[in-house]
Structure formats: C-alpha cells, structure tokens
Design an enzyme around this catalytic site. Structure first.
Site, mmCIF file in Angstrom:
data_model
loop_
_atom_site.group_PDB
_atom_site.id
_atom_site.type_symbol
_atom_site.label_atom_id
_atom_site.label_comp_id
_atom_site.label_asym_id
_atom_site.label_seq_id
_atom_site.Cartn_x
_atom_site.Cartn_y
_atom_site.Cartn_z
ATOM 1 N N GLU A 334 0.835 -1.189 0.000
ATOM 2 C CA GLU A 334 0.000 0.000 0.000
ATOM 3 C C GLU A 334 0.878 1.249 0.000
ATOM 4 O OE1 GLU A 334 -3.817 -1.641 2.633
ATOM 5 O OE2 GLU A 334 -2.477 -0.118 3.461
ATOM 6 N N CYS A 335 0.683 2.115 -0.980
ATOM 7 C CA CYS A 335 1.289 3.447 -1.018
ATOM 8 C C CYS A 335 2.813 3.382 -0.918
ATOM 9 C CB CYS A 335 0.689 4.340 0.068
ATOM 10 S SG CYS A 335 0.953 6.108 -0.204
ATOM 11 N N ALA A 336 3.393 3.510 0.266
ATOM 12 C CA ALA A 336 4.840 3.425 0.404
ATOM 13 C C ALA A 336 5.360 2.098 -0.129
ATOM 14 C CB ALA A 336 5.247 3.606 1.863
#
Length: 452
Positions: A334-336
């Site tokens: 997720e994201c990072a």
C-alpha cells in the site's frame, strides 16, 4: 471498561492532538492503563498515542469498517484498560459525508455514547470563546462535557475566557498556555511520525503529559469519562472475523516496519495472525535479508521518499524482495509499499518488482475512496467493492499496470484506475483497514500456504 472521552475541536489546528496525547501521557503517569484511539484514517497521531500509553494506537473509522464495528473495536482495543481517550479528526462535525456528519468525530461520539471535551484555541479571542462554545453545545446532539482552553496568553486572559464559558454552565477542565516546546515538527504529509524521531519524540510526549497534568483538572476529566454509560456490544475478535484455520505450521509473513514504513493498522497484523500466519517485522532500511522462512510480504504506508537513498543502497534486500515476488509468494503493498516495489523512486533504484517509476509531486492526494476491484488478486476478487483512503504527494508512472487493481469514482465526475495486480503481487495507493474486509488476511495466508 466503560470510562471514555472524545477529545474534539471546532477546527483543525486547534491543538486537539497536543491535548489528547498529553491527557493520555498524564493519565498513564498517574498509574492508569489508557487505551488510545483516533477518529479517521490518520496513521501519524496513533504513533504518538502509543508512546504516551505503551499500547497500540488504534483507529475508529465507520467509513472504512462500518458503523456496527466501532463499539466492538473500541472494546477490543480497550480490553484491560481503565479509560479510553479518543482523539477526534478535523472539526467536530467534519466527516466523509457531503450532507451529514458521517465518519466525523461527532458521529463516533454518538456511536460510543461518549462525552466530548472541546479543545478551543483562545489565542485570538476573549469572551467570544463563549459564543463559540455555545454554538457547539447547541448544534447537533453530542454531549459536550467540558472545554479545555489552548494557547492562553496570561492569567488575565485565562480568567476572562473561563468566566465567559462558565456562565454557560459548561465546565472548563483546563487551560494550556502558549508554549514553543509543545509542537512536533512536520513536513509534507503532516507531523513527522514518532517512529522516526525516537528519543526526541519520547521527550516531547513526556513533556506534553507534564504540561497537561499541570494545566488540567485530571480528576474532573476522569469523572466525566466515568459518567459514560456501559457498552453492551461484544468486543471484536480477529479469530471470529477470519474463521477457523487449518492446522499445521504457520507460514511466516514478513511485515515492513522501521522509519520508512510507519503506516499500518494494528488490527491488520492481528488478522494475519488469526488467519494462521507468523508475523515477523523487518526494517528495509537496516535489515539486509528478509526473515527466515518468509512465505509472504506485506509493505504498508510511510515515507520511503524521505529515505530513497538508504533504501536503494540496501541492494541485497531489494534483490531478495524481487526474487520472492518472482517465486509466486504473495506480496501486498500500500502506497509506500508501492513506491518500494517500482523500478525507481526519485531516480534511485528500488526493487523492480513493478515496471514503473515514482517521484514526488507538488500536489497532495488525500481522501476516502470507494474502489471496485478490477482483477482477481492474492487479496481481492474482481467486482468486489471496498472502502479505503489515499494519502500521498507522489505519483507513479504509469499509474497502473495492464491488469489494474482498482477503479474508483472521482469528483465531480469521472473515474480512475489505479494500482497493479500482477501475478502474486497487489500494489496500489489504496490504504485499507482489513477489519472491514477480513477475507483479505485469510486470502493472503491461503496464498502463502499454496491454497490460492
């Protein structure tokens, strides 16, 4: 445990994080066991709450998990605690709804039947603070149990504000003076996470507790919290949420942590464990190898853009991640985590699991998302509808692969595809609270055990 209060404010920037964290630290210093909670999808404030209390900071968000789970999640997180302190989000009535206060602090206070302490920034007002408090007491249907004044300039200023508010028969539970030593440093996504500041963050939280203990009537705060009626809904159980698991050895699920990967919900790891995994943390900044026997990888959110050089320099770990993904082991990011899996981040080589690059932008992307899964993956099935949120100042090029992970509606119109559902890897900007969809954990563990 029935004692609970919600710490709210008229607007963002009023000081509710300072007050809530200070209350948690002050009550903990008194010898109480404090359960810390945060309204909304915020990851950073719960890190400071955890430092203040020695317990995991937990989020309460009906958009992400549903109204029916708010009381059970509070009871789960607060098991064994003397009091729960719930920090609000934005202004008291600001939430996800355009026409109502759904997912707001007020919504959570009603669901929990909890009294509200309103943190009022009095730095540029005198008796006018009473008009503001009167408005918040009159509007809506939450129980305003008291006020804590913030950024008071002098004894005379405090007396003026206290007198005006107490004329309304609203208790003033404390008054904090303006101070330069109470602000945590921030950057492009808000406060710097506590995990990145180590000893400095510990000192700040301890100081906040001392200031709140000196400036607030803790006995009155406790009495207000204990006036909340009993909660009857049963506590949430990760084991009940995922259902029975097959016997046998537990597959190792490696979960990224450390300063670059600080965003995650405590319940997600609890669900992985309940589904049958052995959760082992690793730090991509410092660890040169994945945990022994790893069968799956979970990389949550954080700030890899601030550590791109160090992450890139850890070539041995990057190569291991790439080989693990190529082997067919499940990888959820997720994201990072998405940024860590691309070829390059800010021109620095990353893991190269995904054929994309990423860079910082000047635009903040922030908000709730209702996403439809477009592709079967290790965690989702095509057509499933999930609620999540975005929170980043980066962009990935291309934004999705040949098999996009999600599609969501964008306001005022249109839609957007996002993320990569490639083989055994699911990576995107979407943050999910798995409590709302516990099958994600079960599917990931099934994939680790070859039952996908």
């Amino acid at each position: 445990m029935t004692a609970r209060i919600v710490v709210a404010a008229p607007a963002s920037g009023s000081g509710k994080t300072t007050v809530a964290t200070g209350l948690m630290a002050a009550l903990t210093a008194r010898g109480l066991t404090v359960s810390p909670h945060k309204v909304g999808p915020d990851y950073i404030d719960p890190g400071y709450h955890a430092l203040a209390t020695g317990r995991p900071g937990r989020n309460l968000d009906p958009f992400l998990v549903g109204e029916e789970l708010i009381v059970p999640l509070l009871r789960h997180g607060a098991r064994g605690a003397d009091i729960a302190v719930i920090e609000g989000v934005m202004g008291l009535y600001d939430g996800a709804g355009e026409r109502d206060d759904f997912a707001s602090t007020a919504h959570i206070a009603r669901l929990l039947d909890a009294p509200v302490v309103l943190v009022v920034d009095a730095s540029a007002a005198g008796r006018s603070v009473a008009a503001l408090v009167h408005g918040f007491r009159s509007y809506g249907d939450v129980r305003l149990g008291g006020v804590i004044l913030n950024r008071i300039g002098s004894e005379a200023h405090e007396h003026l504000c206290r007198t005006a508010i107490e004329e309304l028969s609203v208790p003033v539970l404390g008054a904090l003076r303006r101070r330069d030593d109470m602000a945590a440093p921030s950057r492009h996504l808000g406060l710097i996470p506590a995990a990145e500041r180590d000893a400095e963050a510990v000192r700040l939280v301890r100081r906040l507790g001392e200031i709140v203990a000196e400036s607030c009537d803790l006995d009155a705060v406790l009495a207000l919290a204990r006036s909340a009626p009993p909660l009857t809904a049963p506590a949430w159980s990760p084991a009940d949420a995922v259902g029975p698991r097959p016997g046998g050895a537990r597959p190792v699920a490696a979960v990224a942590g450390g300063p670059a990967f600080t965003f995650g919900y405590a319940e997600n790891e609890e669900l992985l464990e309940a589904a049958g995994a052995e959760v082992v943390r690793f730090d991509p900044l410092r660890d040169e190898a994945l945990p022994d026997g790893v069968r799956g990888l979970v990389i949550g959110g954080g700030f890899p853009e601030m550590y791109a050089g160090e992450l890139s320099a850890n070539e041995r770990l990057r190569a291991q991640v790439r080989r693990l993904a190529a082997s067919g082991a499940p990888v959820y990011a997720e994201c990072a985590g998405l940024l860590y899996l691309v070829r390059e981040l800010e021109g620095r080589p990353m893991c190269g699991v995904l054929d994309a690059t990423a860079a910082m932008t000047s635009r903040l992307t922030l908000g709730y998302r209702t996403a439809v899964a477009l592709t079967d993956s290790v965690a989702t099935r095509a057509g499933e509808r999930l609620n999540g949120h975005e929170f980043h100042r980066t962009a990935v090029d291309p934004p999705h692969g040949p098999a996009p992970a999600w599609q969501w509606a964008m306001r005022p119109r249109g839609s957007r595809k996002d993320g990569f559902a490639t083989g055994s890897c699911l990576a995107s900007y979407l943050h999910l609270h798995w409590t709302g969809r516990p099958e994600i954990a079960r599917r990931l563990v099934d994939a680790m055990e070859g039952r996908r």
